[in-house]
Design a protein around this motif. Structure first.
Motif, PDB file in Angstrom:
ATOM      1  N   MET A  54      49.771  78.714 -34.641  1.00 37.86           N
ATOM      2  CA  MET A  54      49.898  79.322 -33.282  1.00 37.86           C
ATOM      3  C   MET A  54      50.648  80.528 -33.420  1.00 37.86           C
ATOM      4  O   MET A  54      50.377  81.459 -32.806  1.00 37.86           O
ATOM      5  N   GLN A  55      51.352  80.874 -34.562  1.00 43.26           N
ATOM      6  CA  GLN A  55      52.025  82.209 -34.629  1.00 43.26           C
ATOM      7  C   GLN A  55      51.065  83.346 -34.899  1.00 43.26           C
ATOM      8  O   GLN A  55      51.133  84.284 -34.410  1.00 43.26           O
ATOM      9  N   THR A  56      50.065  83.068 -35.678  1.00 43.96           N
ATOM     10  CA  THR A  56      48.780  83.995 -36.094  1.00 43.96           C
ATOM     11  C   THR A  56      48.177  84.205 -34.693  1.00 43.96           C
ATOM     12  O   THR A  56      47.512  85.399 -34.508  1.00 43.96           O
ATOM     13  N   SER A  57      47.880  83.359 -33.866  1.00 47.41           N
ATOM     14  CA  SER A  57      47.093  83.338 -32.686  1.00 47.41           C
ATOM     15  C   SER A  57      47.970  84.289 -31.865  1.00 47.41           C
ATOM     16  O   SER A  57      47.249  85.069 -31.010  1.00 47.41           O
ATOM     17  N   LEU A  58      49.146  83.818 -31.665  1.00 48.75           N
ATOM     18  CA  LEU A  58      49.938  84.679 -30.779  1.00 48.75           C
ATOM     19  C   LEU A  58      50.159  86.119 -31.310  1.00 48.75           C
ATOM     20  O   LEU A  58      49.955  86.858 -30.094  1.00 48.75           O
ATOM     21  N   LEU A  59      50.251  86.380 -32.443  1.00 48.79           N
ATOM     22  CA  LEU A  59      50.264  87.851 -32.915  1.00 48.79           C
ATOM     23  C   LEU A  59      49.010  88.432 -32.536  1.00 48.79           C
ATOM     24  O   LEU A  59      48.955  89.573 -32.215  1.00 48.79           O
ATOM     25  N   ALA A  60      47.798  87.855 -32.611  1.00 47.32           N
ATOM     26  CA  ALA A  60      46.522  88.274 -32.419  1.00 47.32           C
ATOM     27  C   ALA A  60      46.442  88.873 -31.021  1.00 47.32           C
ATOM     28  O   ALA A  60      45.897  89.861 -30.524  1.00 47.32           O
ATOM     29  N   ILE A  61      47.028  87.977 -30.166  1.00 38.33           N
ATOM     30  CA  ILE A  61      46.950  88.017 -28.572  1.00 38.33           C
ATOM     31  C   ILE A  61      47.748  89.289 -28.079  1.00 38.33           C
ATOM     32  O   ILE A  61      47.275  90.155 -27.369  1.00 38.33           O
ATOM     33  N   THR A  62      48.891  89.186 -28.861  1.00 35.72           N
ATOM     34  CA  THR A  62      49.988  90.489 -28.549  1.00 35.72           C
ATOM     35  C   THR A  62      49.332  91.860 -28.977  1.00 35.72           C
ATOM     36  O   THR A  62      49.519  92.529 -28.232  1.00 35.72           O
ATOM     37  N   GLU A  63      48.639  91.956 -30.168  1.00 33.20           N
ATOM     38  CA  GLU A  63      48.034  93.161 -30.632  1.00 33.20           C
ATOM     39  C   GLU A  63      46.946  93.600 -29.626  1.00 33.20           C
ATOM     40  O   GLU A  63      46.702  94.701 -29.298  1.00 33.20           O
ATOM     41  N   LYS A  64      46.098  92.644 -29.196  1.00 36.88           N
ATOM     42  CA  LYS A  64      44.942  92.721 -28.389  1.00 36.88           C
ATOM     43  C   LYS A  64      45.522  93.347 -26.988  1.00 36.88           C
ATOM     44  O   LYS A  64      45.041  94.004 -26.469  1.00 36.88           O
ATOM     45  N   ALA A  65      46.526  92.557 -26.597  1.00 38.47           N
ATOM     46  CA  ALA A  65      47.380  92.905 -25.189  1.00 38.47           C
ATOM     47  C   ALA A  65      47.591  94.388 -25.278  1.00 38.47           C
ATOM     48  O   ALA A  65      47.840  95.098 -24.280  1.00 38.47           O
ATOM     49  N   LYS A  66      48.351  94.855 -26.575  1.00 43.25           N
ATOM     50  CA  LYS A  66      48.972  96.029 -26.709  1.00 43.25           C
ATOM     51  C   LYS A  66      47.884  97.139 -26.755  1.00 43.25           C
ATOM     52  O   LYS A  66      47.908  98.334 -26.154  1.00 43.25           O
ATOM     53  N   ARG A  67      46.839  96.920 -27.247  1.00 39.13           N
ATOM     54  CA  ARG A  67      45.572  98.043 -27.451  1.00 39.13           C
ATOM     55  C   ARG A  67      44.873  98.154 -26.116  1.00 39.13           C
ATOM     56  O   ARG A  67      44.624  99.249 -25.841  1.00 39.13           O
ATOM     57  N   GLU A  68      44.728  97.000 -25.597  1.00 38.19           N
ATOM     58  CA  GLU A  68      43.583  97.112 -24.409  1.00 38.19           C
ATOM     59  C   GLU A  68      44.401  96.564 -23.090  1.00 38.19           C
ATOM     60  O   GLU A  68      44.509  95.170 -22.936  1.00 38.19           O
ATOM     61  N   LYS A  69      44.909  97.548 -22.340  1.00 38.55           N
ATOM     62  CA  LYS A  69      45.780  96.988 -21.255  1.00 38.55           C
ATOM     63  C   LYS A  69      45.078  96.400 -20.013  1.00 38.55           C
ATOM     64  O   LYS A  69      45.802  95.754 -19.288  1.00 38.55           O
ATOM     65  N   ARG A  70      43.862  96.479 -20.015  1.00 37.12           N
ATOM     66  CA  ARG A  70      42.853  95.973 -19.055  1.00 37.12           C
ATOM     67  C   ARG A  70      41.958  94.690 -19.443  1.00 37.12           C
ATOM     68  O   ARG A  70      41.404  94.079 -18.841  1.00 37.12           O
ATOM     69  N   TYR A  71      42.279  94.409 -20.883  1.00 37.79           N
ATOM     70  CA  TYR A  71      41.652  93.167 -21.119  1.00 37.79           C
ATOM     71  C   TYR A  71      41.975  91.976 -20.517  1.00 37.79           C
ATOM     72  O   TYR A  71      43.131  91.568 -20.524  1.00 37.79           O
ATOM     73  N   ARG A  72      40.976  90.911 -20.227  1.00 40.31           N
ATOM     74  CA  ARG A  72      41.323  89.380 -19.610  1.00 40.31           C
ATOM     75  C   ARG A  72      40.900  88.604 -20.904  1.00 40.31           C
ATOM     76  O   ARG A  72      39.773  88.630 -20.981  1.00 40.31           O
ATOM     77  N   PHE A  73      41.934  88.039 -21.055  1.00 42.49           N
ATOM     78  CA  PHE A  73      41.918  86.947 -22.260  1.00 42.49           C
ATOM     79  C   PHE A  73      41.070  85.827 -21.660  1.00 42.49           C
ATOM     80  O   PHE A  73      41.322  85.222 -20.498  1.00 42.49           O
TER      81      PHE A  73
END
Length: 425
Positions: free
Chosen positions: A1-20
């Motif tokens: 879970m922690q690895t998945s959340l870190l990946a989500i955080t990095e993605k959200a930080k890089r791409e401000k308009r990305y929809r998960f």
């Protein structure tokens, strides 16, 4: 879970308009088990009557069953148990207590939402966020009022915020970052879940999210992020001729302006902005006031997060913003500790004093800001007087004179006031 959340955080930080997408798939056995350690073990049970300890008796079986029902779309949200707790002003605050499985799934969803939105939330938003506290918000206010040439304050309060959140608007806001229908449908089910009142009647809400629910704080932050924070940053500040600042802690917020005309314009347009999203200001708690170092004698005081803020001159002749425990909060705390002393006066002193010290330390930890020593010492003196009074009423005989009582306080080491403000230095 922690690895998945870190990946989500990095993605959200890089791409401000990305929809998960595919967030619902994270609600599997391993991630649910990982979320257990973030749950409050002392939380009151919901309508099912199960606490976390009860659920852990057959933990593997329960987690497997829950994960299977989520995967096969057979998971059903239970009723939310409504309870009322005193607010301190004579009114009662409604809280919603979800069932244990709803708490667990909401904890997992809250962690996912936090990973997405933590990078989006404004730096002046402090409530319900990891690593941010009410003291941080208070320090931000102190710096703004002291060093930014502020002349006017708009003190505002949203009337019944948690009960007024518009479900359709909230889902639209979540869709700005989430493109996962099953995940959003699960959040919608919690919003629409029936609420079981103490009188046995069930209410199905059309607006709001139960205050006390695990997922409610992050949903509230998302709502006000779009309603208030972004609007203030991108619209209000651009139309101001002077400096303007917003500091928000959950649904409590304060706005500071350099010029009166900017403050008046914001004060007049704020109700219209909130009304667009189904919210309403509380007129008796919303006001525009003068707060300037240059006019400190004629300035007013404002309250924020339980403290009164006022310009005063120190003994050395220096002007500074003094933060003092707000009168209503002080009276409420005294009333609460008095009721506790009356209720617990008959228990053994070896049990009474550790419990009382725990309450006092909690009080000092919050109200022990630099400059508020006089107020917390006053509270301590009142506690000592209450103890002396009610311990002497444990029976018909007088239990203590003043000198023996002082020895009792010293023996059991009654916690004395201290400054706990990490910014004091």
């Amino acid at each position: 879970m922690q690895t998945s959340l870190l990946a989500i955080t990095e993605k959200a930080k890089r791409e401000k308009r990305y929809r998960f997408r595919n967030l619902y798939q994270l609600l599997r056995k391993e991630n649910l088990s990982d979320s257990l350690k973030y749950m409050n073990r002392r939380a009151a049970p919901g309508v099912d009557g199960y606490s976390l300890s009860d659920y852990e008796v057959n933990l593997d079986k329960n987690i497997n069953d829950l994960a299977t029902r989520l995967k096969e779309n057979r998971y059903r949200t239970k009723l939310v148990k409504r309870v009322y707790i005193p607010k301190g002003n004579g009114k009662m605050r409604p809280l919603g207590l979800p069932a244990i499985e709803d708490k667990l799934v909401q904890t997992a969803v809250t962690r996912i939402l936090g990973s997405i939105y933590e990078t989006d939330f404004d730096e002046n938003s402090f409530g319900y966020r990891n690593g941010r506290s009410a003291h941080d918000a208070l320090e931000k206010i102190r710096r703004i009022t002291t060093f930014e040439g502020i002349g006017y304050i708009v003190e505002a309060d949203i009337k019944g915020f948690f009960d007024s959140i518009n479900h359709d608007w909230l889902i639209k806001m979540l869709e700005q970052r989430i493109d996962d229908r099953p995940f959003l449908n699960q959040i919608r089910k919690w919003l629409k879940a029936g609420i079981l009142n103490p009188d046995g009647l069930t209410v199905h809400p059309t607006t709001g999210t139960p205050q006390g629910g695990i997922v409610s704080p992050v949903l509230a932050n998302v709502y006000l992020h779009y309603v208030l924070d972004l609007w203030f940053e991108k619209i209000v500040k651009k139309h101001c001729q002077g400096r303007a600042f917003l500091v928000r802690y959950a649904d409590d917020f304060l706005c500071a302006f350099q010029y009166e005309r900017d403050a008046e314009r914001f004060f007049n347009v704020l109700p219209k902005r909130l009304a667009k999203f189904g919210l309403e200001v509380a007129p008796e708690k919303t006001k525009l006031l003068r707060f300037s170092k240059a006019d400190w004698k004629n300035g007013e005081a404002f309250e924020f997060l339980g403290f009164e803020h006022r310009w005063i001159r120190s003994a050395r002749g220096k002007l500074y913003v003094r933060r003092k425990t707000a009168r209503k909060k002080f009276i409420s705390s005294v009333r609460t500790i008095k009721e506790w002393c009356i209720k617990n006066r008959s228990i053994r002193l070896a049990i009474l004093f550790p419990q009382l010290n725990k309450k006092l330390k909690g009080y000092y930890n919050y109200y022990g800001l630099f400059g508020n020593s006089k107020s917390i010492w006053k509270f301590y003196d009142i506690v000592v007087k209450l103890l002396f009074k009610w311990l002497n009423r444990r029976s018909q005989r007088w239990s203590y004179n003043r000198e023996p009582f002082n020895k009792v306080l010293k023996y059991y080491r009654l916690s004395t006031p201290r400054v706990t403000d990490k910014y004091a230095r």
